[in-house]
Design a protein around this motif. Sequence first.
Motif, PDB file in Angstrom:
ATOM      1  N   GLU A  12       9.806  -7.193  -7.738  1.00 43.43           N
ATOM      2  CA  GLU A  12       8.825  -6.255  -8.272  1.00 43.43           C
ATOM      3  C   GLU A  12       7.923  -5.764  -7.154  1.00 43.43           C
ATOM      4  O   GLU A  12       7.554  -6.523  -6.265  1.00 43.43           O
ATOM      5  N   MET A  13       7.588  -4.469  -7.218  1.00 42.24           N
ATOM      6  CA  MET A  13       6.652  -3.910  -6.259  1.00 42.24           C
ATOM      7  C   MET A  13       5.229  -4.064  -6.798  1.00 42.24           C
ATOM      8  O   MET A  13       5.009  -4.251  -7.987  1.00 42.24           O
ATOM      9  N   HIS A  14       4.256  -3.997  -5.914  1.00 43.19           N
ATOM     10  CA  HIS A  14       2.855  -4.171  -6.285  1.00 43.19           C
ATOM     11  C   HIS A  14       2.166  -2.826  -6.443  1.00 43.19           C
ATOM     12  O   HIS A  14       2.485  -1.868  -5.736  1.00 43.19           O
ATOM     13  N   ARG A  15       1.191  -2.757  -7.356  1.00 43.49           N
ATOM     14  CA  ARG A  15       0.404  -1.537  -7.528  1.00 43.49           C
ATOM     15  C   ARG A  15      -0.788  -1.603  -6.581  1.00 43.49           C
ATOM     16  O   ARG A  15      -1.881  -2.011  -6.971  1.00 43.49           O
ATOM     17  N   GLY A  16      -0.536  -1.221  -5.329  1.00 44.34           N
ATOM     18  CA  GLY A  16      -1.555  -1.353  -4.292  1.00 44.34           C
ATOM     19  C   GLY A  16      -2.260  -0.063  -3.928  1.00 44.34           C
ATOM     20  O   GLY A  16      -3.126  -0.056  -3.049  1.00 44.34           O
ATOM     21  N   LEU A  17      -1.884   1.061  -4.567  1.00 39.21           N
ATOM     22  CA  LEU A  17      -2.517   2.347  -4.260  1.00 39.21           C
ATOM     23  C   LEU A  17      -3.728   2.568  -5.153  1.00 39.21           C
ATOM     24  O   LEU A  17      -3.675   2.353  -6.362  1.00 39.21           O
ATOM     25  N   LYS A  18      -4.816   3.010  -4.533  1.00 39.23           N
ATOM     26  CA  LYS A  18      -6.038   3.287  -5.276  1.00 39.23           C
ATOM     27  C   LYS A  18      -6.125   4.773  -5.606  1.00 39.23           C
ATOM     28  O   LYS A  18      -5.316   5.579  -5.151  1.00 39.23           O
ATOM     29  N   ASN A  19      -7.157   5.135  -6.369  1.00 37.97           N
ATOM     30  CA  ASN A  19      -7.320   6.528  -6.789  1.00 37.97           C
ATOM     31  C   ASN A  19      -7.396   7.483  -5.598  1.00 37.97           C
ATOM     32  O   ASN A  19      -6.735   8.518  -5.575  1.00 37.97           O
ATOM     33  N   PRO A 147       2.591  -3.460   3.318  1.00 36.19           N
ATOM     34  CA  PRO A 147       2.302  -3.296   1.885  1.00 36.19           C
ATOM     35  C   PRO A 147       1.911  -1.860   1.573  1.00 36.19           C
ATOM     36  O   PRO A 147       1.401  -1.130   2.422  1.00 36.19           O
ATOM     37  N   VAL A 148       2.156  -1.447   0.332  1.00 32.10           N
ATOM     38  CA  VAL A 148       2.000  -0.047  -0.041  1.00 32.10           C
ATOM     39  C   VAL A 148       0.575   0.458   0.179  1.00 32.10           C
ATOM     40  O   VAL A 148       0.364   1.653   0.411  1.00 32.10           O
ATOM     41  N   LYS A 149      -0.425  -0.433   0.140  1.00 30.63           N
ATOM     42  CA  LYS A 149      -1.798   0.038   0.349  1.00 30.63           C
ATOM     43  C   LYS A 149      -1.978   0.608   1.757  1.00 30.63           C
ATOM     44  O   LYS A 149      -2.782   1.521   1.966  1.00 30.63           O
ATOM     45  N   TYR A 150      -1.198   0.096   2.735  1.00 33.46           N
ATOM     46  CA  TYR A 150      -1.288   0.633   4.093  1.00 33.46           C
ATOM     47  C   TYR A 150      -0.603   1.989   4.198  1.00 33.46           C
ATOM     48  O   TYR A 150      -1.042   2.862   4.950  1.00 33.46           O
ATOM     49  N   PHE A 151       0.490   2.156   3.430  1.00 32.00           N
ATOM     50  CA  PHE A 151       1.108   3.483   3.352  1.00 32.00           C
ATOM     51  C   PHE A 151       0.092   4.472   2.786  1.00 32.00           C
ATOM     52  O   PHE A 151      -0.070   5.587   3.302  1.00 32.00           O
TER      53      PHE A 151
END
Length: 479
Positions: A12-19, A147-151
């Motif tokens: 599973e991928m994580h929901r790491g992106l913010k608004n 991690p996706v938040k860095y993308f």
Amino acid sequence: MPTTGTIAPPEEMHRGLKNRHLQLIAIGGAIGTGLFLGSGKLISVSGPSIIFVYMVIGFFVFFIMRALGELLLSNLHYKTFGDIAKDMLGPWAGFFVSWNYWFSWVIACVADIVAITAYVQWFNEDIPSWVPALVAAVVLLLLNLQPVKYFGETEFWFAIIKIVAILGLIAVGLILIFTRFENPDGDVASITHLWDHGGMFPMGASGFVLGFQMGIFSFIGVELVGTAAAETQNPRKTLPKAINSIVVRILIFYVGALAIIMSVTPWDRIEPDESPFVSTLATAGFGLAAFAIQLVVLTSAASSANSGLYSGTRMLFGLSKDGHAPRVFSLTDSRGVPTRSVFFTAVFLFSAIPLLFAGDGVVAAFTFVSSMCATLILFTWGSIVVSYIVYRRRFPERHAASKFKMPLSRIAPWLVLAFFVFIAGTLLYGDDTRPPFLATPVWFIVLTALWQLRKRKLQREGRPLTAPVPTVPHPLDEE
């Protein structure tokens, strides 16, 4: 399902992106490299009517994105529009849409890396062409292994750079217009240039039509916000906001910027082979304009490639979950990153290096693959619209309960499909875009053969043709 800390990675991928990440990804996706690079050629072909071309394209893109938004929010278990296609149209559609989108972004990334090399050599011609290509491919690989938040953070700042560049151009242009600036050729900056040089449609109907076949290239990537939504916190609030602001962004960044450019310099005096952003700022006496804009264009190409690799790996992840690609691609590390999908997709980026040794064929190859990518994206957008038509007929209760309904939902999808037929006609009409358009069926023949092989394999193993999309409420659904 394996969990973090066990031998096998989780799936599973994580929901790491913010608004703020999603909003800027949406803006970045709506500002293509074509705006900086191709707008000079577009202006030379269509004149001021290019403003209306972008308005029309933006109008239909808005409906495509509203359809995608309603579909994604109708079931938060959808990760990509590949999931939507398989649920609404069947397993074959999920296979075709996902692999087609993966392939289109691989092509786009390779083209972007070739472009990045050309931009770097503009600063220093002595740099070997393989060096920036290798560096770009490695950096993109490393960025997408995070991690996706860095993308999201990377794309946030890439988008900021593009926004600042365009708003800076608009501000400078307005000052030149209000101060009645006169350039060395004797042209006084004035909004009347938009109609004083042969009218708004100086090239007639043919020039207006040709604007569409090139203008559509600029919008490739706008659908990325749909892919990113699967890893976004609170998508029910952030996704509608990102989609609804698309119209404003197109009016400012495309219509506004080009109207200012053609008001400062009459459209028939803009060189088609130069960036009008560079020439406009240079006209105002900014000696570093070329250097600054070249950095922006370089950043824009890097942003496009970064987004493409991200989106391609997420499609491959979804294909693997469905059994439409080897299972290894659905494995993620403890941070929720589909590392195997990233490595496999990134391998193809290095094919840009041998392309650079093709001599005079590089520019032709770049044009060909870019045009093919634009052709393939019509299939992706078309799948979203057709899926929406099926969704509305099959699940009227979901549509009725939706808090983000597509406007004019009965007729708008059919108008969009008619618009796609028109765009296909313009691609056939253009000498540069006709060969890649006619070559595209070969790719779908290959996909058909691969689907038959995969389907038979799944049937022999007694496995379903695709993983079903859950219909139970998602944990993020509002109470």
